[in-house]
Design an enzyme around this catalytic site. Structure first.
Site, short mmCIF file in Angstrom:
data_model
loop_
_atom_site.label_atom_id
_atom_site.label_comp_id
_atom_site.label_asym_id
_atom_site.label_seq_id
_atom_site.Cartn_x
_atom_site.Cartn_y
_atom_site.Cartn_z
N HIS A 1 -7.38 -5.69 -0.94
CA HIS A 1 -6.18 -4.72 -1.28
C HIS A 1 -4.94 -5.68 -0.91
CE1 HIS A 1 -3.99 -0.91 -0.89
NE2 HIS A 1 -3.81 -1.43 0.68
N SER B 1 0.74 -1.03 -0.66
CA SER B 1 -0.10 0.39 0.33
C SER B 1 0.66 1.60 0.39
CB SER B 1 -1.39 0.02 1.18
OG SER B 1 -2.09 0.91 1.34
N ASP C 1 -8.68 -3.96 -6.75
CA ASP C 1 -8.74 -3.10 -5.17
C ASP C 1 -8.90 -2.09 -4.41
OD1 ASP C 1 -6.54 -1.94 -3.29
OD2 ASP C 1 -5.54 -3.26 -3.32
#
Length: 514
Positions: A483, A228, A455
């Site tokens: 995610h 991320s 995502d």
């Protein structure tokens, strides 16, 4: 609700474990990633930083079985390294064998604001594939301003409770004023409690800290898995230190070329895509609380629920009631990982019956609120890093109003709330030091960029964009929900990344997994 936070999965990425931080020792040199491309020559360490690169880390048992802890010093301000220092918490778990040790593998779960040490001790050092843990020392450093590394603080627990309940879909001028006031109070609290560190929590500074740690670990190059926001951190490291970049995995990638407003709007669309996937799954089940007809009808049902909670919050079994803002955050939290969908269905079913406890629990997990009413510093560090890395998406409420149609087009369900949440950096006490730009990292070894097609927090197009920008980037695609992708159940993804980490061979161009 804070939607600028492209956080990794709530269930495992933010697991925390208590530890005491001490001092440290060094390891052996790492093997570099293979590459036929010419490598950039490593720049010498600036004279003003040599004392930091020459410090000694004294490791000791930190009270968690198998882990060692240390404290590393870095300049508070890299532009003035003699003007003060910051102490950063580090933890590691040594390579278990069998097989020759490759070096250290630094991990970061994202956020910004997620505790890398919490992630290491709660998941990575036990959940990463055994063959990777066998040949790497698993290492984490809490970034400056985060968790154990001189954390940014902003509000008391009761103040944060109030902040999370402010209406983020204002219907009139009075509610706009109240929301703006909440953002101002948040920013003022950060300045009052953490004013010295706020100008020095940028991603660039954290990447520089990582290079000091690399040297202290005895590695010629940095091997790294970032998820991320951790992908932006990893790409920034490669940009600053291409010759010292080893095997970098950037999973759930961000696009560093985008301004804040586009980041927020893209995330809005990403959560809409994730919700449509959840809704499509939900309506196939007889007990779906959003109906059993179509995803579009489910979206309308959810909007009706939010509207009802906006008008009249419902009880949760405790002192706090569930209004629209906390309910929206609870739904968003479940979009990060499809394994949370059953919990979300139960929570929505209960909310339809007047019980808000389930959605409140999801929202609390998102905000890292403890049962005793205290909060981790995740959201404070998140705002501090985001607001210094890029100029604000909006600086006035009028600008938000003008942009509302584009956000609501991106997501009829979440668009309005996401747009207003994007005003949060408008009142920040420290001016942004970063700007949107493409990252090429010319001269770096092959870098693997991973993107998941549905995502919610880091839309797939961001991974495509970053892989295209990096001079040595290779895109690895996971066709699925949730995610990030590594370690989430795809043998195809895990095998490709493990091969890269262990042998230095990136996956073939355009490789896709499902």
């Amino acid at each position: 609700m804070d939607t600028r936070r492209p956080l990794r999965t709530l269930a495992i990425a933010l697991g925390t474990a208590g530890l005491l931080i001490s001092g440290c020792s060094s390891g052996s040199s790492t093997t570099s990633a293979s590459s036929s491309a010419p490598r950039a020559a490593a720049s010498p360490v600036p004279a003003a930083l040599k004392t930091f690169y020459a410090q000694h880390l004294s490791w000791r048992d930190c009270g968690v079985t198998g882990f060692q802890c240390a404290t590393m010093k870095a300049p508070l301000d890299y532009a003035k390294p003699d003007d003060g220092e910051i102490k950063l918490a580090v933890s590691r778990k040594r390579a278990t064998g069998p097989g020759k040790r490759i070096g250290s593998l630094l991990v970061n779960p994202g956020g910004p604001g997620g505790s890398a040490i919490g992630y290491l001790q709660g998941y990575a050092a036990i959940g990463y594939p055994a063959q990777v843990r066998a040949r790497y020392d698993m290492v984490a450093i809490d970034p400056r301003g985060v968790a154990r590394s001189e954390p940014v603080e902003c509000l008391t627990g009761p103040q944060m409770d109030a902040y999370t309940q402010v209406d983020q879909t204002p219907d009139d001028a009075g509610e706009v004023t109240a929301l703006s006031g909440a953002f101002k109070k948040f920013a003022t609290g950060c300045e009052q409690r953490s004013g010295e560190i706020l100008p020095h929590v940028s991603t660039v500074e954290t990447a520089r800290d990582m290079d000091i740690l690399r040297a202290l670990l005895g590695d010629d190059q940095l091997n790294y898995v970032g998820a991320s926001y951790g992908t932006f951190l990893g790409a920034t490291y490669a940009e600053l230190f291409p010759a010292r970049s080893g095997r970098l995995v950037l999973d759930g990638a961000m696009d560093p070329s985008l301004p804040s407003v586009e980041i927020n709007r893209d995330q809005t669309a990403g959560f809409e895509t994730a919700f449509q996937s959840f809704a499509g799954d939900c309506v196939k089940k007889a007990d779906c609380p959003l109906g059993t007809t179509s995803a579009s009808d489910a979206a309308n049902r959810l909007k009706q629920l939010f509207a009802g909670l906006d008008a009249k919050p419902i009880p949760t079994g405790g002192p706090r009631k569930l209004g629209e803002s906390l309910a929206t955050t609870g739904v968003i939290a479940a979009m990060y990982d499809e394994s949370a969908w059953p919990q979300l269905r139960e929570a929505l079913t209960a909310a339809e019956k007047g019980d808000g406890s389930g959605l409140l629990s999801l929202a609390d997990s998102y905000y890292e609120r403890e049962p005793n009413g205290t909060y981790a510093n995740l959201m404070y560090a998140n705002a501090a890093v985001n607001c210094i890395d890029l100029p604000p998406a909006f600086t006035t409420s009028k600008a938000v109003t003008q942009a509302l149609p584009t956000f609501e087009k991106a997501s009829p369900v979440f668009g309005k709330g996401f747009a207003w949440a994007s005003l949060n950096c408008a009142y920040w006490p420290v001016r942004a030091t970063g700007t949107p730009h493409r990252i090429k990292a010319e001269g770096a070894a092959p870098i693997v960029v991973v993107g998941t097609t549905r995502d919610p927090a880091t839309p797939y197009k961001w991974a495509k964009a970053l892989a295209g920008q990096l001079s040595s980037g290779t895109l690895l695609t996971y066709e699925g929900d949730g995610h990030t992708a590594y370690g989430r159940g795809s043998d195809c993804i895990d095998t490709a990344i493990n091969t890269y980490l262990l042998e230095g061979t990136p996956p073939s161009a355009g490789k896709k997994c499902s």
